[in-house]
Motif scaffolding. Structure first.
Motif, PDB file in Angstrom:
ATOM      1  N   LEU A   1      16.680  24.171  10.762  1.00 54.42           N
ATOM      2  CA  LEU A   1      16.721  24.192   9.880  1.00 54.42           C
ATOM      3  C   LEU A   1      17.286  23.028  10.069  1.00 54.42           C
ATOM      4  O   LEU A   1      17.470  22.572   8.494  1.00 54.42           O
ATOM      5  N   TYR A   2      17.646  21.768  10.923  1.00 52.87           N
ATOM      6  CA  TYR A   2      17.908  20.800  10.613  1.00 52.87           C
ATOM      7  C   TYR A   2      16.891  19.961   9.751  1.00 52.87           C
ATOM      8  O   TYR A   2      16.930  19.112   9.052  1.00 52.87           O
ATOM      9  N   ASN A   3      15.348  20.248   9.496  1.00 56.05           N
ATOM     10  CA  ASN A   3      13.978  20.044   9.793  1.00 56.05           C
ATOM     11  C   ASN A   3      13.625  19.979   8.281  1.00 56.05           C
ATOM     12  O   ASN A   3      13.666  19.684   7.292  1.00 56.05           O
ATOM     13  N   LEU A   4      14.852  21.219   7.906  1.00 56.42           N
ATOM     14  CA  LEU A   4      14.603  21.884   6.234  1.00 56.42           C
ATOM     15  C   LEU A   4      15.564  20.880   5.640  1.00 56.42           C
ATOM     16  O   LEU A   4      15.107  20.775   4.884  1.00 56.42           O
ATOM     17  N   LYS A   5      16.871  20.383   5.835  1.00 57.95           N
ATOM     18  CA  LYS A   5      17.319  20.449   5.413  1.00 57.95           C
ATOM     19  C   LYS A   5      17.568  18.371   5.487  1.00 57.95           C
ATOM     20  O   LYS A   5      17.524  17.917   4.354  1.00 57.95           O
ATOM     21  N   SER A   6      16.552  18.111   6.398  1.00 63.41           N
ATOM     22  CA  SER A   6      15.990  16.757   5.796  1.00 63.41           C
ATOM     23  C   SER A   6      14.699  16.359   4.546  1.00 63.41           C
ATOM     24  O   SER A   6      14.005  17.185   4.760  1.00 63.41           O
TER      25      SER A   6
END
Length: 146
Positions: free
Chosen positions: A141-146
């Motif tokens: 999720l963090y990677n998708l937001k970045s």
């Protein structure tokens, strides 16, 4: 990972052995109690005949009556000695059964502990796996937001 199927079976068998050992202890205790009661009755019978013999000595009686009293008292005394021997053997048997019960209880506790440890390991494994999955989902999720 699933809990091992062997531990509940082994714990159940150990519990059954405990129950059997407990039944044997109860049976042995009953035998000891029965023998103690028999000894008490015979001792009372012996004392009663001693009293009767002394009463008979005060009255006129034949030599045969005296011999009968004494013979019977000797037989009762011999029976008391026999019951004493049986009682000693029964007490030894009871002590042996108690030791067997203690060993069975120890084994039961051991099996239950091993079963609980296995369940604890399975729960810990699942918690770790769930935590890894949650961490992976968080990173994704963090990677998708970045």
């Amino acid at each position: 990972m699933k809990p091992r199927a062997a531990w509940p079976i082994l714990a159940k068998k150990a519990k059954e052995k405990c129950e059997e050992a407990q039944a044997e202890v109860v049976k042995s205790r009953e035998r000891v109690t029965h023998l103690e009661q028999s000894r008490e009755r015979m001792e009372m019978l012996y004392l009663d005949y001693v009293h009767r013999s002394k009463e008979a000595e005060k009255k006129l009686h034949s030599m045969a009556e005296t011999l009968n009293y004494r013979g019977f008292m000797q037989q009762v005394k011999a029976l008391v000695l026999r019951v004493d021997a049986d009682l000693a053997k029964a007490n030894q048997d009871l002590d042996g059964k108690k030791l067997m019960l203690l060993a069975a209880e120890k084994k039961r506790i051991q099996m239950e502990t091993l079963m609980e440890q296995d369940l604890k390991q399975v729960r810990a494994f699942h918690q770790k796996r769930e935590q890894r999955e949650m961490d992976a989902a968080g990173v994704m999720l963090y990677n998708l937001k970045s």
